[in-house]
Design an enzyme around this catalytic site. Structure first.
Site, PDB file in Angstrom:
ATOM      1  N   SER A 178      -8.714   0.477  -3.199  1.00  0.00           N
ATOM      2  CA  SER A 178      -7.870   1.591  -2.775  1.00  0.00           C
ATOM      3  C   SER A 178      -7.925   2.819  -3.674  1.00  0.00           C
ATOM      4  O   SER A 178      -7.363   3.857  -3.333  1.00  0.00           O
ATOM      5  CB  SER A 178      -6.413   1.121  -2.656  1.00  0.00           C
ATOM      6  OG  SER A 178      -5.896   0.739  -3.912  1.00  0.00           O
ATOM      7  N   LYS A 222       3.379   2.637  -3.512  1.00  0.00           N
ATOM      8  CA  LYS A 222       2.614   3.657  -4.222  1.00  0.00           C
ATOM      9  C   LYS A 222       3.315   5.014  -4.177  1.00  0.00           C
ATOM     10  O   LYS A 222       3.228   5.797  -5.124  1.00  0.00           O
ATOM     11  CB  LYS A 222       1.204   3.743  -3.651  1.00  0.00           C
ATOM     12  CG  LYS A 222       0.381   2.496  -3.967  1.00  0.00           C
ATOM     13  CD  LYS A 222      -1.016   2.553  -3.391  1.00  0.00           C
ATOM     14  CE  LYS A 222      -1.799   1.289  -3.772  1.00  0.00           C
ATOM     15  NZ  LYS A 222      -3.166   1.272  -3.248  1.00  0.00           N
TER      16      LYS A 222
END
EC number: 3.4.21.53
Length: 382
Positions: A269, A314
């Site tokens: 990611s 996140k």
């Protein structure tokens, strides 16, 4: 005759029995005792869940610790042209609290349930049945390595470099169609005479062939040849697909020696943020314009940005690290809308070009309202 003395107080005799508690009082006491017992049991009872929470935040323009614990530049390129940046390009991580060997207690789950920065997810979603923690870590390390190569290729291509790539046989199923025909490390150069440049080229051609044998041109240790493989119809997540029975990967001949030093972080990611960091390091000036920008998303060598897991965690990790801006993959926008913490602005991106445009607009004080957001992406259904 005096029958009583007015100066003497007479206390009533104590009852032989204490006054009994009322029914409601007894019920309340027993309810408290049972609740305490249940709470005690839940403290030690294993659960089928794990907790996702914000993990470390790393500046791709800054430093990280290597395997020896030494502080080193996160990204290093030869002949670096970069001027010291006053801003940050943060990559974000997610920590998993729990694994198959030790799951969180129910008390921990209850606490996480009411914390918007954390998520309670089924154990099997993070740790598939039959996969050990060590196997998962090995897989994530491989995905991280691949993402660094793809990010390097995407960044160098964006900067005008030619980056050749090959489709290579990485794994072979013992009972698959290619067993005994292909070898590990074979480079697939063509399929039925047509050149191939990506894994998707091969997958599309195999599916279109509807099970017909395919002629694969291969390069094995510098020797070119052709082999024939008959795909097999296989169930993949409930869908029937024609497969060659191999795992294919891309390798790149990078014209620049890009080094990325990051330890104890796995998965794909961070790809987009790696690419942006590399471009900043190899370009004059500062991509950030002194701004604190965070982001996430996979990337392929052609610069396409893909979705990731744990994006809500996140978002909170970026906010807590002080970021003012967040670059989110457009394919994750349905998970972003309605879950953006105060103090951070989210822009949606689908390609490396989108990310660079967003950075340029932020840096130059351009029309931010003209940039795509997750709200606009959700409204358009994209």
């Amino acid at each position: 005759m005096t029958l009583f003395d007015e100066n003497v107080s007479v206390a009533p005799a104590r009852s032989a029995h204490r006054r009994r508690w009322g029914r409601s009082t007894v019920f309340g006491v027993w309810s408290l005792v049972v609740a305490m017992l249940v709470l005690f049991v839940l403290t030690f009872l294993p659960s089928p869940y794990v907790i996702q929470q914000p993990g470390p935040v790393l500046d791709t323009l800054g430093t990280s610790r290597d395997a020896d614990g030494d502080e080193v530049p996160l990204i290093t390129v030869p002949d670096e042209q970069d001027t010291p940046s006053e801003g940050r390009l943060d990559l974000l991580t997610v920590q998993i609290n729990g694994n198959r060997e030790r799951t969180p207690s129910w008390i921990e789950l209850a606490q996480a349930w009411f914390d918007p920065s954390r998520a309670v997810v089924p154990l099997d979603r993070i740790f598939p049945s039959g996969q050990s923690t060590e196997q998962r870590n090995t897989e994530n390390a491989a995905l991280m390595s691949d993402s660094q190569l793809e990010a390097s290729a995407a960044a160098l291509r964006e900067l005008g470099y030619t980056v050749p790539q090959d489709v290579v046989v990485g794994t072979i199923d013992d009972d698959g169609a290619s067993a005994g025909v292909l070898d590990l490390g074979d480079v697939i150069t063509s399929l039925d005479g047509a050149p191939v440049a990506s894994v998707n080229d091969i997958r599309s051609a195999v599916q279109a062939g509807d099970g017909a044998p395919v002629a694969l041109g291969i390069d094995r240790n510098g020797t070119e040849s052709s082999v024939s493989v008959t795909p097999r119809l296989t169930d993949v997540n409930g869908q029937q697909q024609w497969l060659l029975g191999v795992g294919l990967t891309l390798t790149f001949d990078l014209p620049v020696d890009v080094k990325i030093q990051i330890n104890n972080v796995g998965g794909p990611s961070a790809g987009m943020m790696f690419a942006l960091g590399i471009i900043d390091k190899m370009s004059a000036g500062d991509l950030t314009g002194g701004q604190h920008i965070a982001g996430t998303g996979t990337i392929d060598a052609d610069g396409n940005v893909g979705g990731i897991g744990g994006i809500r965690q996140k978002l909170y990790g970026a906010r807590d690290a002080g970021a003012a801006w967040f670059l989110a993959p457009r394919s994750n926008c349905n998970e972003v809308v309605g879950h953006v913490p105060d103090g951070i602005r989210v822009l949606s991106v689908a390609t490396l070009e989108d990310s660079l445009t967003a950075l340029e607009t932020i840096r130059d004080g351009g029309d931010l309202d003209a940039l795509p957001t997750c709200d606009s992406a959700a409204a358009s259904g994209s």
